[in-house]
Design an enzyme around this catalytic site. Structure first.
Site, PDB file in Angstrom:
ATOM      1  N   ASN A 147      -3.499 -10.141   7.452  1.00  0.00           N
ATOM      2  CA  ASN A 147      -3.263  -8.863   8.131  1.00  0.00           C
ATOM      3  C   ASN A 147      -4.466  -8.231   8.822  1.00  0.00           C
ATOM      4  O   ASN A 147      -4.562  -7.013   8.942  1.00  0.00           O
ATOM      5  CB  ASN A 147      -2.630  -7.851   7.151  1.00  0.00           C
ATOM      6  CG  ASN A 147      -1.277  -8.341   6.646  1.00  0.00           C
ATOM      7  OD1 ASN A 147      -0.743  -9.320   7.168  1.00  0.00           O
ATOM      8  ND2 ASN A 147      -0.719  -7.671   5.666  1.00  0.00           N
ATOM      9  N   THR A 190       0.851  -1.191   0.000  1.00  0.00           N
ATOM     10  CA  THR A 190       0.000   0.000   0.000  1.00  0.00           C
ATOM     11  C   THR A 190       0.884   1.238   0.000  1.00  0.00           C
ATOM     12  O   THR A 190       1.765   1.375   0.840  1.00  0.00           O
ATOM     13  CB  THR A 190      -0.894  -0.029   1.244  1.00  0.00           C
ATOM     14  OG1 THR A 190      -1.809  -1.106   1.092  1.00  0.00           O
ATOM     15  CG2 THR A 190      -1.665   1.274   1.423  1.00  0.00           C
ATOM     16  N   ASN A 215      -3.603  -5.150  13.500  1.00  0.00           N
ATOM     17  CA  ASN A 215      -5.040  -4.856  13.453  1.00  0.00           C
ATOM     18  C   ASN A 215      -5.816  -5.612  14.530  1.00  0.00           C
ATOM     19  O   ASN A 215      -6.968  -6.001  14.323  1.00  0.00           O
ATOM     20  CB  ASN A 215      -5.634  -5.114  12.050  1.00  0.00           C
ATOM     21  CG  ASN A 215      -5.249  -4.017  11.071  1.00  0.00           C
ATOM     22  OD1 ASN A 215      -5.107  -2.860  11.473  1.00  0.00           O
ATOM     23  ND2 ASN A 215      -5.067  -4.366   9.810  1.00  0.00           N
TER      24      ASN A 215
HETATM   25  C1  LIG Z   1       4.573   0.251   3.145  1.00  0.00           C
HETATM   26  C2  LIG Z   1       3.983  -1.122   3.301  1.00  0.00           C
HETATM   27  C3  LIG Z   1       2.737  -1.382   2.766  1.00  0.00           C
HETATM   28  C4  LIG Z   1       2.190  -2.673   2.839  1.00  0.00           C
HETATM   29  N1  LIG Z   1       0.985  -2.916   2.229  1.00  0.00           N
HETATM   30  C5  LIG Z   1       0.509  -4.189   2.168  1.00  0.00           C
HETATM   31  C6  LIG Z   1      -0.652  -4.483   1.396  1.00  0.00           C
HETATM   32  O1  LIG Z   1      -1.229  -3.626   0.731  1.00  0.00           O
HETATM   33  N2  LIG Z   1      -1.097  -5.770   1.400  1.00  0.00           N
HETATM   34  C7  LIG Z   1      -0.462  -6.766   2.110  1.00  0.00           C
HETATM   35  O2  LIG Z   1      -0.915  -7.916   2.092  1.00  0.00           O
HETATM   36  N3  LIG Z   1       0.654  -6.499   2.829  1.00  0.00           N
HETATM   37  C8  LIG Z   1       1.172  -5.252   2.846  1.00  0.00           C
HETATM   38  N4  LIG Z   1       2.347  -5.000   3.516  1.00  0.00           N
HETATM   39  C9  LIG Z   1       3.144  -6.121   4.012  1.00  0.00           C
HETATM   40  C10 LIG Z   1       4.187  -6.534   2.954  1.00  0.00           C
HETATM   41  O3  LIG Z   1       3.528  -7.139   1.845  1.00  0.00           O
HETATM   42  C11 LIG Z   1       5.208  -7.543   3.514  1.00  0.00           C
HETATM   43  O4  LIG Z   1       4.497  -8.666   3.995  1.00  0.00           O
HETATM   44  C12 LIG Z   1       6.057  -6.940   4.622  1.00  0.00           C
HETATM   45  O5  LIG Z   1       6.624  -5.714   4.224  1.00  0.00           O
HETATM   46  C13 LIG Z   1       7.185  -7.889   5.039  1.00  0.00           C
HETATM   47  O6  LIG Z   1       8.035  -8.187   3.934  1.00  0.00           O
HETATM   48  P1  LIG Z   1       9.471  -7.472   3.776  1.00  0.00           P
HETATM   49  O7  LIG Z   1      10.238  -7.766   5.036  1.00  0.00           O
HETATM   50  O8  LIG Z   1      10.084  -8.096   2.559  1.00  0.00           O
HETATM   51  O9  LIG Z   1       9.246  -5.999   3.624  1.00  0.00           O
HETATM   52  C14 LIG Z   1       2.898  -3.709   3.482  1.00  0.00           C
HETATM   53  C15 LIG Z   1       4.138  -3.421   4.064  1.00  0.00           C
HETATM   54  C16 LIG Z   1       4.695  -2.163   3.961  1.00  0.00           C
HETATM   55  C17 LIG Z   1       6.067  -1.902   4.539  1.00  0.00           C
END
Ligand SMILES: Cc1cc2nc3c(=O)[nH]c(=O)nc-3n(C[C@H](O)[C@H](O)[C@H](O)COP(=O)(O)O)c2cc1C
Length: 362
Positions: A180, A28, A237
Site C-alpha cells: 500500500n 486502520t 499513495n
Molecule cells: C478502513 C480501512 C482501513 C484499512 N487499513 C489497512 C491497514 O491498516 N493495513 C493494510 O495493510 N490494509 C488496510 N486496508 C486494506 C484492507 O486490509 C483490505 O485490503 C481492503 O479493505 C480490501 O479488502 P475487502 O474488500 O475485504 O475490504 C484498510 C482498508 C479499509 C477499508
C-alpha cells in the site's frame, strides 16, 4: 474422494491450527489515543471478532518516525505494550489468534505527525501527490528526506524492536506491512526508489530492505510466526512501477527461502489495470509461492468459497465485511444476511460504527 475444502475448513498456519480460513484483514480505525496507546474500545472491537481463523491487527507504527495518521496505535513503548496486552488477552480468552501488523509509513506522513517536526523519511526525496490528515486537518504532502545509507540499519532496528514489543504484548505473530505505498513498498518500486546505492537500482537491491526486515523480525519470533503483506497492483499513495510482474515475481520466489507463516497478497488495484504499472496476472504469484497463501480484496462468501475450492488461496482476508460483521464466520456458516459497512465511521473515532455492529444473536 476427499470433500472439497471450504472457507470454513481448518487450516495450518505456521505452528497454529486455525478453525477456519477467514482472516480479518488489517484495518486502520484510528481509535487509539493521540500518543498511540490502545484502549478499552479497541479491546472490545477485537474481542468481538475473535472467531476469525486469524486476526491481523490494524497497521501499527514501529516507531514515532513510522507514524502517518492520527490516533493510530504504536508498538514501541511500555504503555503501548500494556494496552495491546489487554487486547491479546481478550482475543485469547475467546480462543482466537492475533498477529500485529508492523508499519512504517515512510513518506506518507507530515512534520506535524513526526517527532520534533522532522521531515518524513523515504528511499528518495520524492514528494507524493495528494494530502495527508493531521490532527490539525488536511495538509499537502511534503518532500521527504532520503534515508542515508548509514541510517538504514536503524530503520531495520525499529522493526526488530517493535517485533520484540509485540512479543511482550502477547501476540501470536506479526505481519510485516510491505504493501500500500508505505516505506517497504516505496523501496520495492522504481517509481519511488531512485537510489544508486545497494538499496536501489536492481530488483534485488530494491528488495534488500524488505528481506533485512524479515531477518530482523524473524530473529525475535522465528520465521514461522512472521507473515508478509504485499500489494503488487495497488496505486494507492502515488505508487508506480515500470515492471511489477518482474519485481513481485522475484520477491515472491525469494520469500520461499524464509519459511514464513504466510504470504498475504492483496489484489487491490486489480479493478484498475495499469494504474500502478503494466498489468499482469496476479494469480500467477500463487504458483510461485510454496507456503501458506492469503489473498484479499472484494471477496464474498461465494467468491471466497470458490477460491478455496479451486486452490487459488489457503485463506481469504476480509476487510470491510469484518468491520460490519463481528461474527462473520458464523454468518458464513449459517448463510445469514450481512450487515452493511458504514464508510463514514471507518476512521472517525468513538464507539459508533466500531463496536456497535450487531452479531446474529443480538
Ligand atoms: C478502513 C480501512 C482501513 C484499512 N487499513 C489497512 C491497514 O491498516 N493495513 C493494510 O495493510 N490494509 C488496510 N486496508 C486494506 C484492507 O486490509 C483490505 O485490503 C481492503 O479493505 C480490501 O479488502 P475487502 O474488500 O475485504 O475490504 C484498510 C482498508 C479499509 C477499508
Amino acid at each position: 474422494m476427499s470433500e472439497a475444502l471450504t472457507i470454513l475448513s481448518p487450516v495450518k498456519l505456521g505452528p497454529y491450527e486455525l478453525p477456519n480460513r477467514l482472516a480479518m484483514a488489517p484495518l486502520t480505525r484510528c481509535r487509539a489515543s493521540s500518543d498511540g496507546i490502545p484502549n478499552e474500545l479497541m479491546v472490545e472491537y477485537y474481542r468481538q471478532r475473535a472467531d476469525a481463523g486469524l486476526i491481523i491487527s490494524e497497521a501499527t507504527p514501529v516507531s514515532p518516525q513510522g507514524k502517518g495518521y492520527p490516533y493510530t496505535p504504536g508498538i514501541y513503548n511500555d504503555a503501548q505494550i500494556q494496552g495491546w496486552q489487554a487486547i491479546t488477552s481478550a482475543v485469547h480468552e475467546k480462543g482466537g489468534r492475533i498477529f500485529l501488523q508492523l508499519w512504517h509509513v515512510g513518506r506518507i506522513s507530515h512534520p506535524l505527525l513526526q517527532p520534533e517536526g522532522a521531515l518524513p523519511v523515504a528511499p528518495s526525496a520524492l514528494k507524493p501527490a495528494g494530502q495527508v490528515l493531521t490532527e490539525q486537518g488536511m495538509r499537502d504532502f511534503v518532500t521527504p528526506r532520503a534515508l542515508e545509507l548509514a541510517e538504514i540499519p536503524m530503520v531495520v532496528e525499529q522493526y526488530r524492536h517493535a517485533a520484540d514489543c509485540a512479543r511482550q504484548a502477547g501476540f501470536d505473530g506479526v505481519e510485516i506491512h510491505g504493501a500500500n505505498g508505505y516505506l517497504l513498498d516505496q523501496f520495492l518500486r522504481d517509481g519511488t526508489n531512485r537510489r544508486t546505492d545497494t538499496y536501489g537500482g536492481s530488483i534485488a537491491n530494491r528488495a534488500r530492505l524488505l528481506f533485512e526486515v524479515i531477518e530482523a523480525v524473524s530473529s525475535v519470533w522465528g520465521s514461522d510466526k512472521v507473515g508478509v503483506r504485499l500489494s503488487p497492483l495497488q496505486p494507492f499513495n502515488d505508487i508506480r512501477e515500470s515492471d511489477p510482474k518482474a519485481t513481485f515475481g522475484y520477491v515472491v520466489e525469494q520469500l520461499n527461502r524464509f519459511n514464513l507463516a504466510y504470504l498475504h497478497i492483496t489484489e487491490m488495484g486489480k479493478e484498475m489495470p495499469g494504474a500502478a504499472g503494466p498489468a499482469f496476472n496476479i494469480e500467477d504469484l500463487r504458483q510461485l509461492y510454496h507456503g501458506t497463501y492469503i489473498t484479499n480484496a472484494g471477496y464474498t462468501a461465494e467468491t471466497a468459497t470458490a477460491a478455496i475450492a479451486e486452490n487459488r488461496a489457503d485463506l481469504i482476508a476480509f476487510g470491510k465485511l469484518f468491520i460490519a460483521n463481528p461474527d462473520l464466520p458464523e454468518r458464513f456458516a449459517r448463510n445469514a444476511p450481512l450487515n452493511e459497512p458504514d464508510a463514514s465511521t471507518f476512521y472517525q473515532g468513538g464507539a459508533q460504527g466500531y463496536i456497535d455492529y450487531p452479531a446474529l444473536a443480538d
